[in-house]
Write a protein that holds these residues in place. Structure first.
Motif, short mmCIF file in Angstrom:
data_model
loop_
_atom_site.label_atom_id
_atom_site.label_comp_id
_atom_site.label_asym_id
_atom_site.label_seq_id
_atom_site.Cartn_x
_atom_site.Cartn_y
_atom_site.Cartn_z
N ILE A 295 -10.74 9.45 3.07
CA ILE A 295 -9.72 8.67 2.39
C ILE A 295 -8.45 8.69 3.24
O ILE A 295 -7.98 9.75 3.64
N SER A 296 -7.91 7.50 3.48
CA SER A 296 -6.69 7.38 4.28
C SER A 296 -5.69 6.53 3.51
O SER A 296 -5.99 5.40 3.13
N ILE A 297 -4.48 7.09 3.29
CA ILE A 297 -3.41 6.39 2.59
C ILE A 297 -2.24 6.22 3.56
O ILE A 297 -1.68 7.21 4.04
N ASN A 298 -1.91 4.97 3.86
CA ASN A 298 -0.84 4.68 4.81
C ASN A 298 -1.02 5.44 6.13
O ASN A 298 -0.07 5.97 6.71
N GLY A 299 -2.26 5.53 6.56
CA GLY A 299 -2.56 6.16 7.85
C GLY A 299 -2.72 7.66 7.81
O GLY A 299 -3.02 8.27 8.85
N ASP A 324 -15.83 4.94 3.59
CA ASP A 324 -14.43 5.35 3.66
C ASP A 324 -13.57 4.51 2.72
O ASP A 324 -13.92 3.39 2.35
N ILE A 325 -12.41 5.07 2.37
CA ILE A 325 -11.39 4.37 1.59
C ILE A 325 -10.10 4.35 2.39
O ILE A 325 -9.55 5.41 2.71
N ASN A 326 -9.64 3.16 2.74
CA ASN A 326 -8.42 3.00 3.54
C ASN A 326 -7.45 2.09 2.82
O ASN A 326 -7.76 0.91 2.59
N ILE A 327 -6.28 2.62 2.45
CA ILE A 327 -5.27 1.87 1.71
C ILE A 327 -3.97 1.86 2.50
O ILE A 327 -3.49 2.91 2.95
N GLN A 328 -3.40 0.68 2.63
CA GLN A 328 -2.09 0.53 3.26
C GLN A 328 -1.15 -0.11 2.25
O GLN A 328 -1.23 -1.30 1.97
#
Length: 331
Positions: A295-299, A324-328
């Motif tokens: 999981i990636s939040i804002n990098g 994967d979970i990628n949120i910007q």
């Protein structure tokens, strides 16, 4: 036993030689030959299947129902109410206008026909008939007409609906792509067994969709509530808005690009979730969980679990089994 096998081998060789000869004939005829056989009927060639497209103006209607075996379907804007459909000996085309409703049925008369050969740049051997002639059923509706409902059932063909306003859309395709462009409606129900779905510049209060093999792309559109299930395909939202969405994907990625969202609940069995949002993280209540992924939040990496509490009006919940979970978020 040996005699039986010998006879079968000779028969198989004979069919192979016939097929080879027909292929050569197709090449010599510049890819315009087709050969088929209907049980109990004379042999038919492509000339038996030539047809013409007929266009007729009809009385004003507010409901449309189209049912076809293997023709493309278009419902588009036009100056008048009209239908365009094929006329051919082995095609049963029938339309009626009754009680403010157009019912158009275009089906094959004899489904026992076996197409042995058809050559138009490639060889086919299948049940049914394949052709590359202009094969589009067209229904035209004048601008500023509001329809009650549009119902399309297409067993093998693409469907385009453009510039229409209707209370409800019921769209069922077995093999073919579906496109909705510049459409407005209260409800839209989509079933597509094998094909892609593209919705562009449209507005629907409620949307349900079930895709077996194919991607779903929604761009520049406004959706009230949505319930989407994809067995093998990707889901992508681009530059629109959706108030409430439940999405379940078995094999495929889910991508959100610059789309305003209210509440999203997504479950992915095997695929990545990626979102680029134009709103700040503190506006959302979030719940992210992955069994096998990152999981990636804002990098910034967040492990396999991530939860925050924000607004009650906006929520984003994503669960992945393998992905994967990628949120910007906007900063």
């Amino acid at each position: 036993m040996n005699k039986v096998l010998k006879r079968i081998s000779i028969a198989a060789l004979g069919f192979l030689l016939i097929g080879t000869g027909l292929t050569i004939c197709g090449l010599l005829l510049d890819g315009t030959m087709a050969f088929s056989y209907t049980l109990g009927q004379p042999v038919n060639t492509k000339l038996s299947y030539d047809y013409k497209m007929v266009t007729k103006e009809i009385e004003p209607v507010h409901s449309i129902q189209v049912d076809t075996d293997y023709f493309d379907v278009k419902v588009i804007s036009g100056k008048t109410f009209s239908v365009t459909y094929p006329e051919r000996e082995y095609i049963a085309s029938d339309y009626t206008v009754e009680n403010d409703k157009l019912t158009l049925t275009v089906q094959e008369k004899d489904k026992s026909k076996l197409q042995v050969f058809g050559f138009r740049g490639f060889m086919t051997s299948s049940f049914g008939y394949n052709d590359t002639q202009d094969n589009t059923i067209i229904v035209t509706i004048p601008d500023d007409t509001s329809l009650k409902d549009i119902s399309i059932h297409d067993a093998d063909g693409n469907c385009l609906i453009e510039g229409q306003t209707a209370d409800s859309y019921a769209l069922d395709l077995s093999y073919g792509d579906l496109a909705l462009t510049d459409c407005t409606g209260k409800t839209v129900d989509i079933k597509d067994s094998d094909g892609n779905v593209n919705i562009t510049s449209s507005n629907f209060d409620s949307m349900t969709g079930k895709l077996s093999y194919g991607d779903c792309h929604i761009a520049d559109s406004t959706i009230g509530t949505g319930d989407l299930k994809l067995s093998d395909g990707a889901l992508k939202l681009d530059n629109g808005s959706i108030s409430m969405l439940t999405a379940k994907l078995s094999y495929g990625d889910f991508i959100i690009n610059h789309t305003q969202i209210g509440q999203v609940d997504a479950s992915l069995s095997d695929g990545d979730f990626t979102a680029t949002l134009d709103e700040a993280e503190d506006l959302f209540s979030t719940n992210f969980d992955t069994a096998d992924g990152d999981i990636s939040i804002n990098g910034k990496e967040q492990g396999e679990h991530y939860t925050t509490t924000g607004s009650d009006e906006k929520s984003l919940s994503v669960e992945t089994s393998y992905g994967d979970i990628n949120i910007q978020f906007s900063k």
